[in-house]
Design a protein around this motif. Structure first.
Motif, PDB file in Angstrom:
ATOM      1  N   PHE A  70       0.831  -1.201   0.000  1.00  0.00           N
ATOM      2  CA  PHE A  70       0.000   0.000   0.000  1.00  0.00           C
ATOM      3  C   PHE A  70       0.870   1.258   0.000  1.00  0.00           C
ATOM      4  O   PHE A  70       0.595   2.212  -0.723  1.00  0.00           O
ATOM      5  CB  PHE A  70      -0.934  -0.002   1.211  1.00  0.00           C
ATOM      6  CG  PHE A  70      -1.750   1.240   1.332  1.00  0.00           C
ATOM      7  CD1 PHE A  70      -2.827   1.466   0.498  1.00  0.00           C
ATOM      8  CD2 PHE A  70      -1.439   2.201   2.283  1.00  0.00           C
ATOM      9  CE1 PHE A  70      -3.575   2.620   0.597  1.00  0.00           C
ATOM     10  CE2 PHE A  70      -2.179   3.357   2.397  1.00  0.00           C
ATOM     11  CZ  PHE A  70      -3.256   3.576   1.550  1.00  0.00           C
ATOM     12  N   ASN A  71       1.933   1.274   0.805  1.00  0.00           N
ATOM     13  CA  ASN A  71       2.829   2.428   0.857  1.00  0.00           C
ATOM     14  C   ASN A  71       3.533   2.648  -0.478  1.00  0.00           C
ATOM     15  O   ASN A  71       3.705   3.786  -0.918  1.00  0.00           O
ATOM     16  CB  ASN A  71       3.864   2.262   1.974  1.00  0.00           C
ATOM     17  CG  ASN A  71       3.267   2.468   3.343  1.00  0.00           C
ATOM     18  OD1 ASN A  71       2.234   3.101   3.495  1.00  0.00           O
ATOM     19  ND2 ASN A  71       3.915   1.920   4.347  1.00  0.00           N
ATOM     20  N   ILE A  72       3.955   1.563  -1.126  1.00  0.00           N
ATOM     21  CA  ILE A  72       4.611   1.678  -2.429  1.00  0.00           C
ATOM     22  C   ILE A  72       3.631   2.223  -3.462  1.00  0.00           C
ATOM     23  O   ILE A  72       3.974   3.107  -4.259  1.00  0.00           O
ATOM     24  CB  ILE A  72       5.184   0.312  -2.869  1.00  0.00           C
ATOM     25  CG1 ILE A  72       6.370  -0.069  -1.984  1.00  0.00           C
ATOM     26  CG2 ILE A  72       5.581   0.329  -4.340  1.00  0.00           C
ATOM     27  CD1 ILE A  72       6.853  -1.493  -2.177  1.00  0.00           C
ATOM     28  N   TYR A  73       2.396   1.725  -3.447  1.00  0.00           N
ATOM     29  CA  TYR A  73       1.382   2.203  -4.381  1.00  0.00           C
ATOM     30  C   TYR A  73       1.086   3.686  -4.147  1.00  0.00           C
ATOM     31  O   TYR A  73       0.986   4.462  -5.104  1.00  0.00           O
ATOM     32  CB  TYR A  73       0.105   1.370  -4.237  1.00  0.00           C
ATOM     33  CG  TYR A  73      -0.989   1.767  -5.182  1.00  0.00           C
ATOM     34  CD1 TYR A  73      -0.889   1.488  -6.544  1.00  0.00           C
ATOM     35  CD2 TYR A  73      -2.127   2.424  -4.728  1.00  0.00           C
ATOM     36  CE1 TYR A  73      -1.892   1.855  -7.419  1.00  0.00           C
ATOM     37  CE2 TYR A  73      -3.124   2.805  -5.601  1.00  0.00           C
ATOM     38  CZ  TYR A  73      -3.003   2.522  -6.939  1.00  0.00           C
ATOM     39  OH  TYR A  73      -3.995   2.895  -7.811  1.00  0.00           O
ATOM     40  N   ALA A  74       0.995   4.099  -2.883  1.00  0.00           N
ATOM     41  CA  ALA A  74       0.744   5.509  -2.577  1.00  0.00           C
ATOM     42  C   ALA A  74       1.905   6.386  -3.047  1.00  0.00           C
ATOM     43  O   ALA A  74       1.693   7.483  -3.579  1.00  0.00           O
ATOM     44  CB  ALA A  74       0.512   5.685  -1.078  1.00  0.00           C
ATOM     45  N   ARG A  75       3.127   5.925  -2.880  1.00  0.00           N
ATOM     46  CA  ARG A  75       4.300   6.688  -3.329  1.00  0.00           C
ATOM     47  C   ARG A  75       4.313   6.801  -4.855  1.00  0.00           C
ATOM     48  O   ARG A  75       4.667   7.843  -5.399  1.00  0.00           O
ATOM     49  CB  ARG A  75       5.583   6.023  -2.827  1.00  0.00           C
ATOM     50  CG  ARG A  75       6.836   6.733  -3.223  1.00  0.00           C
ATOM     51  CD  ARG A  75       6.934   8.121  -2.610  1.00  0.00           C
ATOM     52  NE  ARG A  75       8.138   8.779  -3.101  1.00  0.00           N
ATOM     53  CZ  ARG A  75       8.219  10.031  -3.464  1.00  0.00           C
ATOM     54  NH1 ARG A  75       7.174  10.816  -3.346  1.00  0.00           N
ATOM     55  NH2 ARG A  75       9.332  10.532  -3.914  1.00  0.00           N
ATOM     56  N   MET A  76       3.912   5.726  -5.561  1.00  0.00           N
ATOM     57  CA  MET A  76       3.836   5.775  -7.018  1.00  0.00           C
ATOM     58  C   MET A  76       2.804   6.810  -7.469  1.00  0.00           C
ATOM     59  O   MET A  76       3.052   7.568  -8.413  1.00  0.00           O
ATOM     60  CB  MET A  76       3.492   4.391  -7.582  1.00  0.00           C
ATOM     61  CG  MET A  76       4.637   3.409  -7.520  1.00  0.00           C
ATOM     62  SD  MET A  76       4.215   1.719  -8.010  1.00  0.00           S
ATOM     63  CE  MET A  76       3.313   1.931  -9.497  1.00  0.00           C
ATOM     64  N   LEU A  77       1.660   6.872  -6.799  1.00  0.00           N
ATOM     65  CA  LEU A  77       0.651   7.871  -7.134  1.00  0.00           C
ATOM     66  C   LEU A  77       1.175   9.284  -6.873  1.00  0.00           C
ATOM     67  O   LEU A  77       0.923  10.206  -7.654  1.00  0.00           O
ATOM     68  CB  LEU A  77      -0.626   7.633  -6.319  1.00  0.00           C
ATOM     69  CG  LEU A  77      -1.439   6.397  -6.679  1.00  0.00           C
ATOM     70  CD1 LEU A  77      -2.625   6.249  -5.736  1.00  0.00           C
ATOM     71  CD2 LEU A  77      -1.912   6.474  -8.123  1.00  0.00           C
ATOM     72  N   GLU A  78       1.924   9.449  -5.798  1.00  0.00           N
ATOM     73  CA  GLU A  78       2.506  10.755  -5.478  1.00  0.00           C
ATOM     74  C   GLU A  78       3.514  11.182  -6.550  1.00  0.00           C
ATOM     75  O   GLU A  78       3.522  12.341  -6.979  1.00  0.00           O
ATOM     76  CB  GLU A  78       3.187  10.674  -4.114  1.00  0.00           C
ATOM     77  CG  GLU A  78       3.748  11.978  -3.616  1.00  0.00           C
ATOM     78  CD  GLU A  78       4.396  11.838  -2.257  1.00  0.00           C
ATOM     79  OE1 GLU A  78       5.031  12.819  -1.825  1.00  0.00           O
ATOM     80  OE2 GLU A  78       4.285  10.770  -1.634  1.00  0.00           O
ATOM     81  N   ILE A  79       4.339  10.245  -7.005  1.00  0.00           N
ATOM     82  CA  ILE A  79       5.320  10.554  -8.048  1.00  0.00           C
ATOM     83  C   ILE A  79       4.611  10.909  -9.355  1.00  0.00           C
ATOM     84  O   ILE A  79       5.012  11.851 -10.051  1.00  0.00           O
ATOM     85  CB  ILE A  79       6.301   9.378  -8.239  1.00  0.00           C
ATOM     86  CG1 ILE A  79       7.210   9.258  -7.015  1.00  0.00           C
ATOM     87  CG2 ILE A  79       7.118   9.535  -9.516  1.00  0.00           C
ATOM     88  CD1 ILE A  79       8.060   8.005  -7.000  1.00  0.00           C
ATOM     89  N   ARG A  80       3.549  10.185  -9.700  1.00  0.00           N
ATOM     90  CA  ARG A  80       2.795  10.500 -10.911  1.00  0.00           C
ATOM     91  C   ARG A  80       2.179  11.894 -10.827  1.00  0.00           C
ATOM     92  O   ARG A  80       2.179  12.648 -11.802  1.00  0.00           O
ATOM     93  CB  ARG A  80       1.705   9.463 -11.142  1.00  0.00           C
ATOM     94  CG  ARG A  80       2.222   8.155 -11.645  1.00  0.00           C
ATOM     95  CD  ARG A  80       1.100   7.186 -11.909  1.00  0.00           C
ATOM     96  NE  ARG A  80       1.626   5.876 -12.209  1.00  0.00           N
ATOM     97  CZ  ARG A  80       0.960   4.766 -12.042  1.00  0.00           C
ATOM     98  NH1 ARG A  80      -0.275   4.794 -11.569  1.00  0.00           N
ATOM     99  NH2 ARG A  80       1.505   3.597 -12.336  1.00  0.00           N
TER     100      ARG A  80
END
Length: 164
Positions: free
Chosen positions: A89-99
Motif C-alpha cells: 500500500f505504501n509503495i502504491y501511494a508513493r507511485m501515485l505521489e510521483i505520478r
C-alpha cells in the motif's frame, strides 16, 4: 557457573521473544493460564498439595494449549502478510505521489512557469508584443536578476587562469 546458567536462560528467553510464533504462544499461554501460575509462585503449600491446588486452577487441555497454539499460528502467519500488505500500500501511494508530481511539472512547463525569472520575463514580453513597450519596471527586474559586474570579472579571471 550460575552466570553461565543465567546467560543460557536469558538467551533462550530472547530467542523465544524474537520468534513470532514462540513469543505469541508464550504470551497467550501466560494470559490464559494466569491462575495456575499465580498459585505456583505465591502458594505456601509444597509438594503434592501445591500440585493439586495448581491442577484445580488449570483449564482443560483444549483451552490451555489449543487456544494459545491457534492464536500463535494466526499471529505468526498473519503478521508477515499484514506487513507485506501495508508495504505494498505504501509503495502504491508513493507511485501515485510521483505520478502527481510528474503531472504537475508537465503543467508548469505548459504554463511556462519555469524557475528562471529572467526567462519568464522575456517570455512574457515576447508573448504580449511588448517590444516597444518595455518599461522601467521591466528593465529594473531584469537588472535585479542579472549578476553584477564584479562577479562577472571574477569569473572571467578564473576562467582565463584555467585556460592557460
Amino acid at each position: 557457573m550460575i552466570k553461565e546458567l543465567l546467560k543460557a536462560i536469558s538467551g533462550d528467553v530472547r530467542e523465544r521473544a524474537s520468534s513470532p510464533f514462540l513469543g505469541a504462544y508464550t504470551i497467550v499461554s501466560i494470559i490464559i493460564n494466569w491462575k495456575a501460575l499465580v498459585i505456583l509462585f505465591t502458594s505456601e503449600l509444597h509438594g503434592s498439595g501445591l500440585v493439586e491446588e495448581a491442577a484445580k486452577a488449570l483449564l482443560p487441555v483444549k483451552t490451555s494449549i489449543g487456544y494459545p497454539l491457534m492464536i500463535a499460528l494466526g499471529v505468526s502467519l498473519g503478521y508477515p502478510t499484514l506487513k507485506a500488505a501495508i508495504s505494498t500500500f505504501n509503495i502504491y501511494a508513493r507511485m501515485l505521489e510521483i505520478r502527481a508530481e510528474d503531472k504537475l511539472e508537465i503543467l508548469r512547463e505548459d504554463l511556462n512557469l519555469k524557475k528562471d525569472p529572467i526567462e519568464n520575463l522575456i517570455r512574457h514580453i515576447n508573448d504580449h508584443d511588448y517590444y516597444e513597450k518595455i518599461g522601467y519596471h521591466d528593465l529594473k527586474r531584469l537588472h535585479d536578476y542579472l549578476p553584477d559586474i564584479e562577479s562577472l570579472l571574477i569569473e572571467d579571471k578564473t576562467s582565463s587562469k584555467n585556460n592557460t
